[in-house]
Write a protein that holds these residues in place. Structure first.
Motif, PDB file in Angstrom:
ATOM      1  N   ALA A 226     -42.834  62.627  20.714  1.00 35.04           N
ATOM      2  CA  ALA A 226     -44.214  62.743  21.191  1.00 35.04           C
ATOM      3  C   ALA A 226     -44.872  61.370  21.276  1.00 35.04           C
ATOM      4  O   ALA A 226     -45.595  61.071  22.233  1.00 35.04           O
ATOM      5  N   ALA A 227     -44.628  60.518  20.278  1.00 29.51           N
ATOM      6  CA  ALA A 227     -45.199  59.174  20.291  1.00 29.51           C
ATOM      7  C   ALA A 227     -44.673  58.372  21.480  1.00 29.51           C
ATOM      8  O   ALA A 227     -45.426  57.645  22.141  1.00 29.51           O
ATOM      9  N   SER A 228     -43.386  58.513  21.737  1.00 29.60           N
ATOM     10  CA  SER A 228     -42.783  57.797  22.864  1.00 29.60           C
ATOM     11  C   SER A 228     -43.344  58.304  24.190  1.00 29.60           C
ATOM     12  O   SER A 228     -43.684  57.510  25.076  1.00 29.60           O
ATOM     13  N   ALA A 229     -43.467  59.623  24.308  1.00 31.01           N
ATOM     14  CA  ALA A 229     -43.948  60.210  25.558  1.00 31.01           C
ATOM     15  C   ALA A 229     -45.395  59.821  25.842  1.00 31.01           C
ATOM     16  O   ALA A 229     -45.772  59.548  26.988  1.00 31.01           O
ATOM     17  N   GLY A 230     -46.211  59.784  24.801  1.00 34.21           N
ATOM     18  CA  GLY A 230     -47.623  59.492  24.996  1.00 34.21           C
ATOM     19  C   GLY A 230     -47.979  58.031  24.852  1.00 34.21           C
ATOM     20  O   GLY A 230     -49.130  57.648  25.113  1.00 34.21           O
ATOM     21  N   GLY A 231     -47.027  57.208  24.410  1.00 30.47           N
ATOM     22  CA  GLY A 231     -47.320  55.796  24.192  1.00 30.47           C
ATOM     23  C   GLY A 231     -48.341  55.581  23.093  1.00 30.47           C
ATOM     24  O   GLY A 231     -49.215  54.727  23.187  1.00 30.47           O
ATOM     25  N   ALA A 232     -48.219  56.398  22.032  1.00 31.77           N
ATOM     26  CA  ALA A 232     -49.191  56.357  20.941  1.00 31.77           C
ATOM     27  C   ALA A 232     -48.477  56.191  19.610  1.00 31.77           C
ATOM     28  O   ALA A 232     -47.249  56.284  19.515  1.00 31.77           O
ATOM     29  N   SER A 233     -49.260  55.962  18.548  1.00 28.69           N
ATOM     30  CA  SER A 233     -48.695  55.719  17.225  1.00 28.69           C
ATOM     31  C   SER A 233     -49.315  56.651  16.193  1.00 28.69           C
ATOM     32  O   SER A 233     -50.443  57.133  16.350  1.00 28.69           O
ATOM     33  N   LEU A 234     -48.573  56.860  15.106  1.00 29.18           N
ATOM     34  CA  LEU A 234     -49.041  57.654  13.973  1.00 29.18           C
ATOM     35  C   LEU A 234     -48.841  56.852  12.698  1.00 29.18           C
ATOM     36  O   LEU A 234     -47.784  56.239  12.501  1.00 29.18           O
ATOM     37  N   TYR A 235     -49.865  56.869  11.838  1.00 29.61           N
ATOM     38  CA  TYR A 235     -49.817  56.131  10.576  1.00 29.61           C
ATOM     39  C   TYR A 235     -50.446  56.980   9.487  1.00 29.61           C
ATOM     40  O   TYR A 235     -51.546  57.507   9.652  1.00 29.61           O
ATOM     41  N   ALA A 236     -49.750  57.135   8.360  1.00 29.83           N
ATOM     42  CA  ALA A 236     -50.246  57.909   7.225  1.00 29.83           C
ATOM     43  C   ALA A 236     -50.484  56.994   6.035  1.00 29.83           C
ATOM     44  O   ALA A 236     -49.699  56.081   5.771  1.00 29.83           O
ATOM     45  N   SER A 237     -51.574  57.241   5.310  1.00 31.05           N
ATOM     46  CA  SER A 237     -51.845  56.458   4.125  1.00 31.05           C
ATOM     47  C   SER A 237     -52.811  57.219   3.225  1.00 31.05           C
ATOM     48  O   SER A 237     -53.088  58.394   3.431  1.00 31.05           O
ATOM     49  N   GLY A 238     -53.327  56.526   2.216  1.00 30.56           N
ATOM     50  CA  GLY A 238     -54.219  57.091   1.222  1.00 30.56           C
ATOM     51  C   GLY A 238     -54.215  56.149   0.035  1.00 30.56           C
ATOM     52  O   GLY A 238     -53.612  55.073   0.085  1.00 30.56           O
ATOM     53  N   ILE A 239     -54.870  56.548  -1.059  1.00 28.63           N
ATOM     54  CA  ILE A 239     -54.834  55.688  -2.235  1.00 28.63           C
ATOM     55  C   ILE A 239     -53.546  55.899  -3.027  1.00 28.63           C
ATOM     56  O   ILE A 239     -52.966  54.970  -3.553  1.00 28.63           O
ATOM     57  N   GLU A 240     -53.067  57.148  -3.118  1.00 28.64           N
ATOM     58  CA  GLU A 240     -51.791  57.442  -3.758  1.00 28.64           C
ATOM     59  C   GLU A 240     -51.366  58.861  -3.385  1.00 28.64           C
ATOM     60  O   GLU A 240     -52.042  59.819  -3.769  1.00 28.64           O
ATOM     61  N   PRO A 241     -50.276  59.010  -2.605  1.00 24.80           N
ATOM     62  CA  PRO A 241     -49.416  57.969  -2.042  1.00 24.80           C
ATOM     63  C   PRO A 241     -50.130  57.193  -0.924  1.00 24.80           C
ATOM     64  O   PRO A 241     -51.115  57.638  -0.396  1.00 24.80           O
ATOM     65  N   GLY A 242     -49.561  56.039  -0.605  1.00 22.59           N
ATOM     66  CA  GLY A 242     -50.044  55.251   0.503  1.00 22.59           C
ATOM     67  C   GLY A 242     -50.512  53.865   0.136  1.00 22.59           C
ATOM     68  O   GLY A 242     -50.569  52.985   0.982  1.00 22.59           O
ATOM     69  N   PHE A 243     -50.833  53.652  -1.152  1.00 23.32           N
ATOM     70  CA  PHE A 243     -51.261  52.315  -1.545  1.00 23.32           C
ATOM     71  C   PHE A 243     -50.903  51.978  -2.984  1.00 23.32           C
ATOM     72  O   PHE A 243     -50.067  51.129  -3.245  1.00 23.32           O
TER      73      PHE A 243
END
Length: 364
Positions: A128-145
């Motif tokens: 989906a990211a390739s088809a739409g030319g878009a990106s996805l990023y997940a984060s937060g304080i924990e998990p993620g940092f």
């Protein structure tokens, strides 16, 4: 980066989503163009009124297609629920295919997208990211940092590393969701109760992504992930947000996900959770606000304790709910990442793929 404000939709107005709405609306670098809500009762309201900042001229909706038609540059996806992952992935796919970047706090395991399971979901997201030319990023304080990305930042001071131990030590007496506290974590249940966290593989499933992100960042290969699940009983009845935990039932627990590298235990991500501050003292000292603790043994030994709390107006200077501070930190981990994700190459991103997501227009 462009001086034109980035067009943003916030998906959900729960605790994290409401913070994101306020942050996006207040930041001159972002233009809040839409807000998705789950319930019909919230639809059609002014988003600012809904989150407590007064009218801002953005009307909430539960029509996903209408929001996509606004052609936002990015969606801050903060929807939660019992079917969080299964519900979120189809939404991510739809947004990415439409060319909309996504930053999310909802599916924690996507902090390490290369190891995201099940594999069929990872493939759907990547396509989906390739088809739409878009990106996805997940984060937060924990998990993620706190137990992963911050660890990697601290290791930039290391000449050699023997072991890494990252802990979250938190008081959960004000957490009201009964199913999470009792069925999933086992609070208020007998010590032999089969909590969801105690099933083999669950701890590795939840916190393995953080271990893999650290290992990937340091160029290491994990042999296996070991798990520990420990509990202690409360010696008295505890009346907390989810109900009453009777004396003799679980009042504190510890989970450990441990990465074995070259035959020895090298990286540990640990959570010490309590519903009274004086329980589980064999694992960590008494404290009333969440503490994120990192210990790196090596040359040099590195120690870091981090908190995230809010304060009342400066006239009083007294601390407020520390859990609320962690929620703000969670939301801002993805809100501050928006311009970097929008500017990144299409794909599934981790913290290793982005520069420091430094806040823009944060000085007050």
């Amino acid at each position: 980066m462009s001086s034109t404000p980035i067009r943003v939709v916030v998906w959900s107005t729960g605790g994290i989503g409401s913070i994101a709405v306020r942050a996006v609306a207040e930041n001159p670098g972002t233009d809040l163009v839409g807000v998705w809500v789950h319930s019909p009762e919230k639809a059609g309201r002014d988003a600012g009124d809904l989150v407590g900042i007064g009218p801002i001229g953005v009307t909430t909706t539960n029509d996903a297609d209408a929001l996509i038609a606004l052609r936002p540059d990015c969606v801050v996806y903060a929807a939660m629920g019992p079917d969080r992952d299964a519900a979120a992935v189809p939404d991510y796919v739809k947004l990415l295919e439409a060319g909309v970047n996504v930053v999310t706090t909802s599916v924690h395991r996507l902090i390490d997208p290369a190891g995201f399971e099940p594999e069929v979901w990872r493939e759907q997201l990547a396509q989906a990211a390739s088809a739409g030319g878009a990106s996805l990023y997940a984060s937060g304080i924990e998990p993620g940092f706190a137990a992963d990305h911050l660890v990697l930042m601290l290791t930039t001071q290391s000449k050699s590393i023997t072991s890494i131990h990252a802990s979250e030590i938190a008081l959960y007496d004000d957490y009201p969701v009964v199913e999470t506290m009792t069925d999933a974590m086992g609070f208020g249940r007998p010590l032999d109760y089969q909590a969801l966290l105690s099933y083999p593989g669950t701890i590795a499933f939840q916190w393995g992504p953080g271990l893999r992100l650290i290992a990937r960042g340091l160029g290491l290969q994990i042999d296996e992930i070991r798990e520990n699940f420990d509990r202690v009983a409360t010696d008295r009845d505890l009346h907390v947000a989810f109900g009453t935990a009777e004396a003799g039932t679980c009042g504190a627990l510890r989970t450990q996900a441990i990465a074995v590298i070259d035959g020895r235990e090298v990286i540990t991500i640990e959570h010490v959770n309590r519903i009274a501050p004086d329980l589980g003292l064999e694992w960590a000292e008494e404290m009333t606000q969440p503490v994120y603790r990192i210990r790196i043994e090596g040359e040099p030994d590195i120690a870091c304790d981090m908190t995230a709390s809010l304060r009342e107006p400066k006239a009083s200077g007294s601390p407020m709910d520390s859990g609320a501070g962690a929620m703000v930190a969670t939301a801002m981990r993805v809100v501050n990442a928006i311009p970097y994700v929008v500017g990144a190459k299409p794909g599934l991103l981790s913290a290793l793929d982005l520069p420091l997501t430094l806040p823009r227009h944060a000085l007050r």
